[in-house]
Design a protein around this motif. Sequence first.
Motif, PDB file in Angstrom:
ATOM      1  N   SER A 141       0.812  -1.156   0.165  1.00  0.00           N
ATOM      2  CA  SER A 141       0.154   0.005   0.020  1.00  0.00           C
ATOM      3  C   SER A 141       0.802   1.313  -0.076  1.00  0.00           C
ATOM      4  N   ILE A 142       2.102   1.136   0.418  1.00  0.00           N
ATOM      5  CA  ILE A 142       2.827   2.553   0.392  1.00  0.00           C
ATOM      6  C   ILE A 142       3.240   3.065  -1.085  1.00  0.00           C
ATOM      7  N   PHE A 143       3.043   2.401  -2.006  1.00  0.00           N
ATOM      8  CA  PHE A 143       3.216   2.940  -3.314  1.00  0.00           C
ATOM      9  C   PHE A 143       2.407   4.101  -3.540  1.00  0.00           C
ATOM     10  N   SER A 144       1.353   4.291  -3.028  1.00  0.00           N
ATOM     11  CA  SER A 144       0.416   5.364  -3.160  1.00  0.00           C
ATOM     12  C   SER A 144       1.123   6.577  -2.692  1.00  0.00           C
ATOM     13  N   MET A 145       2.098   6.596  -2.042  1.00  0.00           N
ATOM     14  CA  MET A 145       2.845   7.653  -1.305  1.00  0.00           C
ATOM     15  C   MET A 145       3.975   8.162  -2.325  1.00  0.00           C
ATOM     16  N   TYR A 146       4.522   7.531  -3.156  1.00  0.00           N
ATOM     17  CA  TYR A 146       5.568   7.557  -3.860  1.00  0.00           C
ATOM     18  C   TYR A 146       5.461   8.011  -5.277  1.00  0.00           C
ATOM     19  N   ALA A 147       6.208   8.879  -6.115  1.00  0.00           N
ATOM     20  CA  ALA A 147       6.189   8.979  -7.421  1.00  0.00           C
ATOM     21  C   ALA A 147       6.501   7.584  -8.171  1.00  0.00           C
ATOM     22  N   MET A 148       5.740   7.543  -9.049  1.00  0.00           N
ATOM     23  CA  MET A 148       5.850   6.386  -9.862  1.00  0.00           C
ATOM     24  C   MET A 148       6.396   6.661 -11.459  1.00  0.00           C
ATOM     25  N   GLY A 149       7.277   5.906 -11.782  1.00  0.00           N
ATOM     26  CA  GLY A 149       7.571   6.208 -13.224  1.00  0.00           C
ATOM     27  C   GLY A 149       7.761   4.943 -14.241  1.00  0.00           C
ATOM     28  N   TRP A 150       7.572   5.283 -15.452  1.00  0.00           N
ATOM     29  CA  TRP A 150       7.841   4.174 -16.492  1.00  0.00           C
ATOM     30  C   TRP A 150       9.279   4.393 -17.111  1.00  0.00           C
ATOM     31  N   TYR A 151       9.993   3.539 -17.263  1.00  0.00           N
ATOM     32  CA  TYR A 151      11.355   3.415 -17.754  1.00  0.00           C
ATOM     33  C   TYR A 151      11.352   2.522 -18.857  1.00  0.00           C
ATOM     34  N   ARG A 152      12.471   2.632 -19.825  1.00  0.00           N
ATOM     35  CA  ARG A 152      12.313   1.823 -20.902  1.00  0.00           C
ATOM     36  C   ARG A 152      13.875   1.521 -21.174  1.00  0.00           C
ATOM     37  N   GLN A 153      13.989   0.610 -21.789  1.00  0.00           N
ATOM     38  CA  GLN A 153      15.591  -0.019 -22.118  1.00  0.00           C
ATOM     39  C   GLN A 153      15.363  -0.626 -23.606  1.00  0.00           C
ATOM     40  N   ALA A 154      16.028   0.251 -24.530  1.00  0.00           N
ATOM     41  CA  ALA A 154      15.920  -0.087 -25.932  1.00  0.00           C
ATOM     42  C   ALA A 154      17.392  -1.168 -25.992  1.00  0.00           C
ATOM     43  N   SER A 162       9.069   3.398 -34.304  1.00  0.00           N
ATOM     44  CA  SER A 162       9.990   2.367 -34.197  1.00  0.00           C
ATOM     45  C   SER A 162      11.116   2.600 -33.051  1.00  0.00           C
ATOM     46  N   ASP A 163      11.171   3.704 -32.879  1.00  0.00           N
ATOM     47  CA  ASP A 163      12.211   4.234 -31.696  1.00  0.00           C
ATOM     48  C   ASP A 163      11.403   3.919 -30.192  1.00  0.00           C
ATOM     49  N   ASP A 164      10.244   3.488 -30.440  1.00  0.00           N
ATOM     50  CA  ASP A 164       9.721   3.015 -29.042  1.00  0.00           C
ATOM     51  C   ASP A 164       9.867   1.753 -28.921  1.00  0.00           C
ATOM     52  N   THR A 165      10.395   1.095 -29.650  1.00  0.00           N
ATOM     53  CA  THR A 165      10.786  -0.473 -29.277  1.00  0.00           C
ATOM     54  C   THR A 165      11.545  -0.706 -28.270  1.00  0.00           C
ATOM     55  N   ALA A 166      11.200  -1.312 -27.021  1.00  0.00           N
ATOM     56  CA  ALA A 166      12.013  -1.272 -25.888  1.00  0.00           C
ATOM     57  C   ALA A 166      11.336  -2.248 -24.778  1.00  0.00           C
ATOM     58  N   ALA A 167      11.955  -2.755 -23.825  1.00  0.00           N
ATOM     59  CA  ALA A 167      11.514  -3.262 -22.732  1.00  0.00           C
ATOM     60  C   ALA A 167      11.104  -2.231 -21.725  1.00  0.00           C
ATOM     61  N   TYR A 168       9.818  -2.349 -21.355  1.00  0.00           N
ATOM     62  CA  TYR A 168       9.249  -1.140 -20.513  1.00  0.00           C
ATOM     63  C   TYR A 168       9.024  -1.870 -19.028  1.00  0.00           C
ATOM     64  N   TYR A 169       9.386  -0.936 -18.012  1.00  0.00           N
ATOM     65  CA  TYR A 169       9.365  -1.124 -16.635  1.00  0.00           C
ATOM     66  C   TYR A 169       8.773   0.071 -15.893  1.00  0.00           C
TER      67      TYR A 169
END
Length: 119
Positions: free
Chosen positions: A27-40, A87-94
């Motif tokens: 439940s603590i995740f609601s307190m944090y900034a969250m992000g999407w990361y990607r690795q091409a 095509s540049d958006d091709t990546a693993a997303y986390y």
Amino acid sequence: QVQLVESGGELVQPGGSLRLSCAASGSIFSMYAMGWYRQAPGDQRRLIARIESGGDTNYADSVKGRFTISRDNAKNMVFLQMNSVKSDDTAAYYCNTIPPIRLRGTDYWGEGTLVTVSS
């Protein structure tokens, strides 16, 4: 127990849309900034979108105007709506907190979800 599970990645044509989801345990995740990361392939992992606990958002220039990050704190979920993909958006997303979760001295990451943009 901390857990991040990303889903929604698939093969999509250029110009198409995709929605990624991230389920976060605790439940603590609601307190944090969250992000999407990607690795091409051949590149480092990069933060591309962030959302504060209160809902403010910010984006990397490469995705601004095309991607939208959102969150559902009640369900511990984070989403990434991807429009007009290239095509540049091709990546693993986390997804992860900002900064990333630290466990036993190292950054913890989920398995990610693979997005492939190709015709």
